[in-house]
Write a protein that holds these residues in place. Structure first.
Motif, PDB file in Angstrom:
ATOM      1  N   GLU A  81      10.260  13.722  69.905  1.00  0.00           N
ATOM      2  CA  GLU A  81       8.896  13.194  69.918  1.00  0.00           C
ATOM      3  C   GLU A  81       8.594  12.492  68.594  1.00  0.00           C
ATOM      4  N   CYS A  82       7.956  11.333  68.669  1.00  0.00           N
ATOM      5  CA  CYS A  82       7.520  10.605  67.479  1.00  0.00           C
ATOM      6  C   CYS A  82       6.042  10.297  67.610  1.00  0.00           C
ATOM      7  N   ARG A  83       5.256  10.883  66.713  1.00  0.00           N
ATOM      8  CA  ARG A  83       3.823  10.597  66.633  1.00  0.00           C
ATOM      9  C   ARG A  83       3.576   9.812  65.352  1.00  0.00           C
ATOM     10  N   ARG A  84       2.331   9.447  65.132  1.00  0.00           N
ATOM     11  CA  ARG A  84       1.997   8.631  63.965  1.00  0.00           C
ATOM     12  C   ARG A  84       2.354   9.324  62.645  1.00  0.00           C
ATOM     13  N   ALA A  85       2.157  10.636  62.564  1.00  0.00           N
ATOM     14  CA  ALA A  85       2.390  11.356  61.310  1.00  0.00           C
ATOM     15  C   ALA A  85       3.340  12.536  61.457  1.00  0.00           C
ATOM     16  N   SER A  86       4.101  12.590  62.552  1.00  0.00           N
ATOM     17  CA  SER A  86       5.041  13.698  62.707  1.00  0.00           C
ATOM     18  C   SER A  86       6.166  13.339  63.661  1.00  0.00           C
ATOM     19  N   LEU A  87       7.237  14.096  63.534  1.00  0.00           N
ATOM     20  CA  LEU A  87       8.417  13.970  64.391  1.00  0.00           C
ATOM     21  C   LEU A  87       8.787  15.362  64.873  1.00  0.00           C
ATOM     22  N   VAL A  88       9.373  15.438  66.068  1.00  0.00           N
ATOM     23  CA  VAL A  88       9.937  16.699  66.548  1.00  0.00           C
ATOM     24  C   VAL A  88      11.385  16.430  66.924  1.00  0.00           C
ATOM     25  N   PHE A  89      12.288  17.209  66.328  1.00  0.00           N
ATOM     26  CA  PHE A  89      13.714  17.096  66.609  1.00  0.00           C
ATOM     27  C   PHE A  89      14.188  18.283  67.433  1.00  0.00           C
ATOM     28  N   ALA A  90      15.064  18.012  68.379  1.00  0.00           N
ATOM     29  CA  ALA A  90      15.834  19.045  69.067  1.00  0.00           C
ATOM     30  C   ALA A  90      17.186  19.069  68.366  1.00  0.00           C
ATOM     31  N   GLN A  91      17.619  20.248  67.941  1.00  0.00           N
ATOM     32  CA  GLN A  91      18.892  20.346  67.241  1.00  0.00           C
ATOM     33  C   GLN A  91      19.707  21.518  67.773  1.00  0.00           C
ATOM     34  N   ARG A  92      20.993  21.427  67.548  1.00  0.00           N
ATOM     35  CA  ARG A  92      21.880  22.534  67.904  1.00  0.00           C
ATOM     36  C   ARG A  92      23.076  22.513  66.966  1.00  0.00           C
TER      37      ARG A  92
END
Length: 145
Positions: A81-92
């Motif tokens: 997910e990419c928002r204006r002031a944040s990112l969310v990463f899925a990692q493994r």
């Protein structure tokens, strides 16, 4: 899918040769940093040219199996997910076909001078938004080649 190789050294382990849990955070960080660099946005360039830094805001980790001394691991990262002031990463983190750890990591965009939340430059956000993989969950990331 982006993957970053990591070798486990003595400094990464406890007295029993098992990776200390906090070391996984460093491995995840390296993979995200290398992912950004591969997109043309190294962290020093972002700080210097855009007064922007990224900092971890929240993490959810699931430790499934231990890594051990001399293991060769792959640390994967996908932008969910990419928002204006944040990112969310899925990692493994994987050892061959074995899944060792899954993580969901929320990253905040901050101004470099005061560490206050701020939006990303429009061009950066647009470029990152185009790389989103919304369906990526840490345990269901696609296999790497």
């Amino acid at each position: 899918m982006f993957s970053h190789p990591v070798r486990i050294y003595w400094e990464d382990t406890d007295a029993g040769g098992v990776v200390y849990h906090a070391r996984y955070l460093a491995f995840l960080e390296r993979a995200r940093s290398e992912w950004m660099r591969a997109q043309g946005y190294g962290q020093e360039l972002l700080r210097r040219e855009h007064d922007l830094v990224f900092a971890v805001r929240a993490m959810q980790l699931d430790f499934l199996k231990p890594a051990r001394l001399d293991d060769a691991l792959e640390v994967d990262a996908a932008l969910r997910e990419c928002r204006r002031a944040s990112l969310v990463f899925a990692q493994r983190i994987r050892r061959g076909d074995e899944l060792l750890l899954t993580a969901s990591v929320r990253i905040a965009a901050l101004d470099a001078a005061g560490f206050r939340p701020r939006g990303m430059p429009a061009a950066l956000q647009a470029r990152l938004k185009a790389l989103e993989t919304p369906e990526a969950a840490p345990d269901r990331l696609p296999p790497t080649d």
